[in-house]
Design a protein around this motif. Structure first.
Motif, short mmCIF file in Angstrom:
data_model
loop_
_atom_site.label_atom_id
_atom_site.label_comp_id
_atom_site.label_asym_id
_atom_site.label_seq_id
_atom_site.Cartn_x
_atom_site.Cartn_y
_atom_site.Cartn_z
N LEU A 156 19.51 33.82 25.66
CA LEU A 156 19.76 34.87 24.67
C LEU A 156 18.66 34.89 23.61
CD1 LEU A 156 23.62 34.54 24.09
CD2 LEU A 156 22.43 36.24 25.48
N CYS A 157 18.29 33.70 23.14
CA CYS A 157 17.25 33.63 22.10
C CYS A 157 15.91 34.08 22.63
CB CYS A 157 17.16 32.20 21.56
SG CYS A 157 18.62 31.65 20.66
N SER A 158 15.60 33.72 23.88
CA SER A 158 14.33 34.15 24.47
C SER A 158 14.29 35.66 24.62
CB SER A 158 14.14 33.46 25.81
OG SER A 158 12.97 33.91 26.45
N ARG A 159 15.42 36.25 24.94
CA ARG A 159 15.48 37.70 25.12
C ARG A 159 15.15 38.44 23.83
NH1 ARG A 159 21.07 39.42 27.32
NH2 ARG A 159 20.33 37.98 28.94
N HIS A 160 15.55 37.84 22.70
CA HIS A 160 15.33 38.50 21.41
C HIS A 160 14.20 37.86 20.62
CE1 HIS A 160 18.90 40.95 21.98
NE2 HIS A 160 19.59 39.86 22.28
N ASN A 161 13.44 36.97 21.28
CA ASN A 161 12.26 36.34 20.67
C ASN A 161 12.59 35.63 19.36
OD1 ASN A 161 9.55 35.61 20.58
ND2 ASN A 161 9.00 37.39 19.34
N VAL A 162 13.69 34.84 19.36
CA VAL A 162 14.03 34.00 18.21
C VAL A 162 14.12 32.56 18.70
CG1 VAL A 162 15.23 35.78 16.92
CG2 VAL A 162 16.49 34.36 18.54
N HIS A 163 13.82 31.66 17.81
CA HIS A 163 13.82 30.24 18.20
C HIS A 163 15.26 29.74 18.36
CE1 HIS A 163 12.81 26.01 18.36
NE2 HIS A 163 11.53 26.34 18.44
N TRP A 180 15.83 35.19 10.78
CA TRP A 180 15.20 34.11 11.53
C TRP A 180 13.78 34.52 11.89
CZ3 TRP A 180 19.33 32.36 15.67
CH2 TRP A 180 20.44 31.83 15.00
N PRO A 181 12.79 33.66 11.73
CA PRO A 181 11.43 34.01 12.16
C PRO A 181 11.37 34.08 13.68
CG PRO A 181 11.55 31.70 11.50
CD PRO A 181 12.87 32.32 11.14
N PRO A 182 10.50 34.95 14.21
CA PRO A 182 10.40 35.04 15.68
C PRO A 182 9.85 33.77 16.28
CG PRO A 182 8.66 36.31 14.62
CD PRO A 182 9.59 35.87 13.53
N ALA A 183 10.29 33.47 17.51
CA ALA A 183 9.83 32.26 18.18
C ALA A 183 8.34 32.36 18.51
CB ALA A 183 10.64 32.02 19.45
N ARG A 184 7.87 33.53 18.96
CA ARG A 184 6.46 33.77 19.28
C ARG A 184 6.02 35.02 18.53
NH1 ARG A 184 5.07 30.34 23.22
NH2 ARG A 184 6.70 29.57 24.63
N PRO A 185 5.42 34.84 17.33
CA PRO A 185 5.06 36.02 16.52
C PRO A 185 4.11 36.96 17.23
CG PRO A 185 4.92 33.99 15.23
CD PRO A 185 5.12 33.59 16.66
N THR A 186 3.24 36.43 18.14
CA THR A 186 2.27 37.30 18.80
C THR A 186 2.94 38.33 19.70
OG1 THR A 186 2.04 35.63 20.53
CG2 THR A 186 0.45 35.57 18.74
N THR A 225 27.37 30.41 6.72
CA THR A 225 25.94 30.65 6.49
C THR A 225 25.25 31.08 7.78
OG1 THR A 225 25.96 28.99 4.73
CG2 THR A 225 23.82 29.61 5.63
N PHE A 226 25.59 30.43 8.89
CA PHE A 226 24.98 30.78 10.17
C PHE A 226 25.28 32.24 10.54
CE2 PHE A 226 25.64 31.32 14.74
CZ PHE A 226 24.40 30.97 15.24
N VAL A 227 26.53 32.65 10.39
CA VAL A 227 26.92 34.01 10.77
C VAL A 227 26.23 35.04 9.89
CG1 VAL A 227 28.88 35.60 10.91
CG2 VAL A 227 29.12 33.25 11.72
N SER A 228 26.03 34.72 8.62
CA SER A 228 25.41 35.68 7.71
C SER A 228 23.92 35.86 7.98
CB SER A 228 25.62 35.25 6.26
OG SER A 228 24.93 34.04 5.99
N ARG A 229 23.30 34.89 8.64
CA ARG A 229 21.85 34.95 8.84
C ARG A 229 21.42 35.26 10.27
NH1 ARG A 229 19.77 29.77 5.18
NH2 ARG A 229 20.60 30.53 3.20
N ILE A 230 22.33 35.30 11.21
CA ILE A 230 21.98 35.51 12.60
C ILE A 230 21.48 36.95 12.79
CG2 ILE A 230 24.30 36.22 13.29
CD1 ILE A 230 23.88 34.71 15.89
N PRO A 231 20.41 37.17 13.55
CA PRO A 231 19.92 38.54 13.77
C PRO A 231 20.99 39.41 14.42
CG PRO A 231 18.28 36.92 14.46
CD PRO A 231 19.53 36.15 14.15
N GLU A 232 20.99 40.69 14.06
CA GLU A 232 22.04 41.59 14.51
C GLU A 232 22.03 41.75 16.03
OE1 GLU A 232 25.32 43.83 14.42
OE2 GLU A 232 24.41 42.73 12.74
N GLU A 233 20.83 41.81 16.64
CA GLU A 233 20.76 41.96 18.10
C GLU A 233 21.38 40.76 18.79
OE1 GLU A 233 18.24 41.94 16.08
OE2 GLU A 233 17.48 44.02 15.97
#
Length: 806
Positions: free
Chosen positions: A480-487, A582-588, A529-537
């Motif tokens: 799931l995280c890889s699909r949305h490019n989050v660590h 959350w910062p993206p896992a791979r910004p490029t 805190t986790f729920v409030s910061r998780i990306p919407e996607e």
């Protein structure tokens, strides 16, 4: 504990206990009459273990322990020693005298919250003088503050040291002196006797008389303690246990002290002298349980007078209790009056239970409510000073028991049988203290009415029993995280995501999560805190995982549901967000998405573009393009073709037999050294270690060595000609020292070089000299010297090659 050395013997001289005398006072009187220490008397009575005539395991707290409670075995040994019935001694202990006023803890100790707690006590100096320094049982309790015989207020501090005279038990190693203070005092004295106060307690410095109201309050308190219940005043219709009545008196006594300090008490009730003393000494208005005897007497007298009538009690309470004051241990009569003093007609639990709901099936309502009330409703109703997780369970139970005769604990058992009952039920005891919380009780009733009138789309009774062990494995979370490019995090994010889904699916608290899960760092606050910061996607994808999990268990229900606020006229709570993306896992990859996209890269690659061209097109590295293509079902092409064709047999010959270095072979081929290294590894050839072992000089003999096998072995490596010259110089000297002196080096350096030469030659070349015998050449050394002389003619003229070998 060891066994007693011998049975208890009958004492030749005995002291009879006085009426109302505590056991520790009698022991002190017995010890003083026999001029013995407390420890010696304890051994004689069988209270202290002894072995071979010596007391063992005697500690300072024993005297207080005897005064508190005696076991049947201890009382039996004292009876054997004195002839006095054991039952009489047991009645002389605190636990027997105030048995109706004692509240024990789970460990069997007297509770600190018990109204009969405390060991310091007070005393009457006149009674001490009359009895020869022997104490009375009633003095040891906080509900005793006046002497009925001398009609005076008891003294609660030693006039010399200022401490309670019996705050600690009598020291075991000291002979007691009745009527004297045995408290320890600071000073230069050495030993248990020199460090004691020894003040005369029979001296009366200030006598405060007790008024009629004070004596009446004293008799009322003693009657409650002795009979075990209170039936006076507001308790006449429903007598209450002594423990609860004493709690009422203690609470009202504190309120009375506040009134005394403000000058709002009629002086004719307490007496002029007592009021004058209180004005001089001051009144303690803190909410601690300890106070001086005059203040305690005045507060208790006012409290007893107020308890005669409900209106008087309410008048005393109004404005004198803090909103956080706990009154759950008080009687129902006083609880109702306290609630009235806060503007309520009854306690919150009673308010909800008495709601006009009929024919309520508590189990059916529990099926409509999660074990922890919906989060938005918890935020709306919960008192701000309480733990949210505990409050959520308490409010859910409150919804279940509203309009029923169920207790809070029984309602909680329908939702969560493993809940911490004492913590959860305490929420309702403290609930409704403020105006907002008082209004929230009506909101709970409106929520109950809505649930009874409507059928929620979720059966929480079924959802609570779902086994969630296989919910959201770590591999699925990483996908799931890889699909949305989050660590995905190092594990903590996965644990919180799984806990979040668990609460959405089951409605249970976090402590009900499967035991196989790692939940060490998952808390209610960290989950919020986790729920409030998780990306919407990612939040949407997690909800989809939860819905698929329910479908796998044959449950056709929405993942979550919350009773609407608009229909209940409660207003919609404001959404408080603390979103930190959350910062993206791979910004490029964001650059790729902003250019032609991942699908576009795959299409361009299939069309013939290389990874280098695609990297230049998107502004990322070639490795990023390769990883993106590897994540997709794209067949990748081989890289650049090999530019150098190297025969494996030729390579082996050059590296192994010709002993060329990798750099020399690379120079012959015209490629880089990494290419030769890679080809050698592919051919299975072990590569020599880097450094001097791979140098040309180490691998090949000196060109001057010619074809001589001996010279090809010795004239090799670094500086071979220097070693050869030094060997020839050493060959014409009688010792290594002399040769080193001529050469200008140290003896150890020359020895090392000659040792290296011997190793290369295949045997010793010199025989070390000794006393009276010079150093000589070995046959191998003589042969080596001859060949080196032809090789180095400049050294041969000075050589002593004609010396006989050893």
């Amino acid at each position: 504990m060891g066994e007693m050395a011998s049975p208890v013997r009958v004492l030749p001289f005995r002291v009879r206990p006085l009426p109302d005398e505590p056991f520790d006072s009698w022991v002190e009187a017995l010890a003083a009459a026999n001029r013995a220490t407390i420890a010696e008397v304890g051994c004689a009575l069988g209270l202290i273990e002894q072995r071979h005539g010596t007391a063992v395991s005697a500690t300072s707290w024993m005297a207080n322990a005897w005064a508190t409670e005696l076991t049947d075995a201890q009382a039996g040994r004292v009876e054997q020693a004195t002839g006095i019935p054991a039952a009489q001694f047991q009645e002389m202990t605190r636990m027997r005298f105030a048995r109706h006023a004692i509240r024990r803890t789970r460990n069997g100790r007297i509770s600190v919250r018990c109204a009969a707690g405390g060991t310091a006590g007070s005393y009457c100096p006149e009674c001490l003088a009359d009895s020869g320094g022997r104490w009375r049982m009633s003095w040891q309790f906080p509900f005793a503050f006046a002497c009925a015989r001398h009609r005076r207020i008891l003294v609660d501090a030693c006039p010399a040291c200022g401490q309670h005279p019996r705050h600690v038990g009598h020291p075991l190693s000291v002979i007691p002196v009745p009527g004297q203070c045995h408290n320890r005092v600071p000073g230069a004295g050495i030993g248990p006797i020199a460090s004691r106060c020894r003040a005369d307690l029979t001296v009366d410095f200030e006598r405060v008389p007790a008024s009629v109201a004070v004596m009446l309050a004293q008799r009322t308190m003693m009657r409650v303690v002795s009979t075990g219940e209170g039936g006076f005043g507001i308790y006449a219709g429903a007598p209450q246990p002594a423990v609860r009545v004493l709690e009422d008196v203690r609470l009202l006594s504190r309120a009375a002290r506040v009134a005394l300090n403000d000058g709002q008490v009629d002086g004719t009730v307490l007496g002029v002298e007592l009021l004058e003393h209180l004005r001089t000494e001051g009144v303690d208005t803190s909410w601690s349980s300890s106070s001086t005897s005059p203040a305690s007497a005045a507060g208790t007298a006012v409290a007893i007078a107020a308890l005669s009538d409900a209106d008087c009690t309410l008048e005393l309470l109004q404005g004198r209790l803090a909103a956080s004051t706990s009154y759950t241990l008080c009687t129902p009569q006083v609880q109702s009056l306290i609630a009235a003093s806060f503007g309520r007609t009854r306690r919150p639990t009673e308010f909800l239970q008495s709601a006009g709901v009929v024919d309520v099936d508590a189990r059916e309502r529990a099926r409509k409510v999660p074990a922890q009330l919906w989060e938005q409703w918890t935020d709306l109703l919960a008192p701000g000073r309480m733990d949210r997780e505990i409050v959520a369970s308490a409010l859910a139970a409150a919804v279940v028991f509203a309009g029923t005769r169920l207790t809070h604990s029984a309602a909680l058992a329908l939702l969560d049988s493993d809940a911490p009952v004492r913590q959860v039920t305490n929420v309702m005891r403290e609930f409704g203290r403020g105006q907002h919380e008082h209004l929230a009780l009506g909101v709970i009733l409106r929520l109950v009415a809505y649930l009874d009138a409507h059928e929620p789309p979720i059966d929480y009774a079924r959802r609570r029993s779902i086994d969630c062990t296989a919910l959201l494995p770590e591999t699925q979370w990483r996908e799931l995280c890889s699909r949305h490019n989050v660590h995905p995090g190092a594990g903590r994010r996965h644990r919180h995501a799984r806990a979040h889904l668990f609460r959405l699916i089951t409605g249970n608290p976090l402590r009900a999560m499967p035991g196989s899960w790692d939940v060490a760092d998952v808390t209610y606050a960290s989950g919020t805190t986790f729920v409030s910061r998780i990306p919407e996607e990612l939040r949407v994808d997690l909800a989809r995982v939860g819905e698929e999990f329910l479908a796998a268990h044959d449950i056709d229900e929405p993942l979550t549901w919350t009773p609407p606020f608009t229909q209940l006229d409660t207003g919609t709570p404001a959404d408080v967000t603390d979103e930190v993306p959350w910062p993206p896992a791979r910004p490029t990859r964001n650059r790729i998405a902003a250019s032609i996209g991942a699908d576009g890269i795959a299409d361009q690659y299939k069309a013939g573009f290389s990874t280098y061209e695609l990297a230049e097109l998107t502004g990322v590295s070639r490795q990023t393009v390769s990883r993106l293509l590897a994540d997709r079902p794209t067949t990748t092409r081989r890289g650049r073709p090999r530019m150098h064709a190297i025969d494996e047999r030729w390579l082996r010959h050059q590296y192994i037999e010709q002993r060329l270095t990798i750099g020399q072979i690379a120079a012959l081929v015209g490629c880089g050294t990494p290419t030769i290294s890679r080809r050698l590894r592919d051919a299975g050839v072990p590569i020599r270690p880097a450094g001097s072992a791979s140098e040309v000089a180490t691998l090949h003999p000196h060109p001057l060595a010619g074809t001589s096998p001996l010279l090809r072995r010795t004239v090799i490596g670094r500086y071979p000609m220097e070693r050869a010259r030094r060997f020839l110089i050493a060959a014409r000297h009688n010792s290594i020292r002399a040769a080193a002196s001529e050469i200008g080096t140290t003896q150890s350096t020359l020895s090392k070089q000659l040792t290296r030469l011997s190793r290369d030659a295949g045997g010793p070349v010199l025989t070390a000299g000794a006393r009276g015998r010079p150093m000589t050449l070995t046959p191998l050394g003589a042969r080596l010297a001859r060949e080196l002389e032809r090789l180095l003619p400049d050294v041969s003229g000075c050589s002593n090659s004609g010396r006989r070998p050893a």
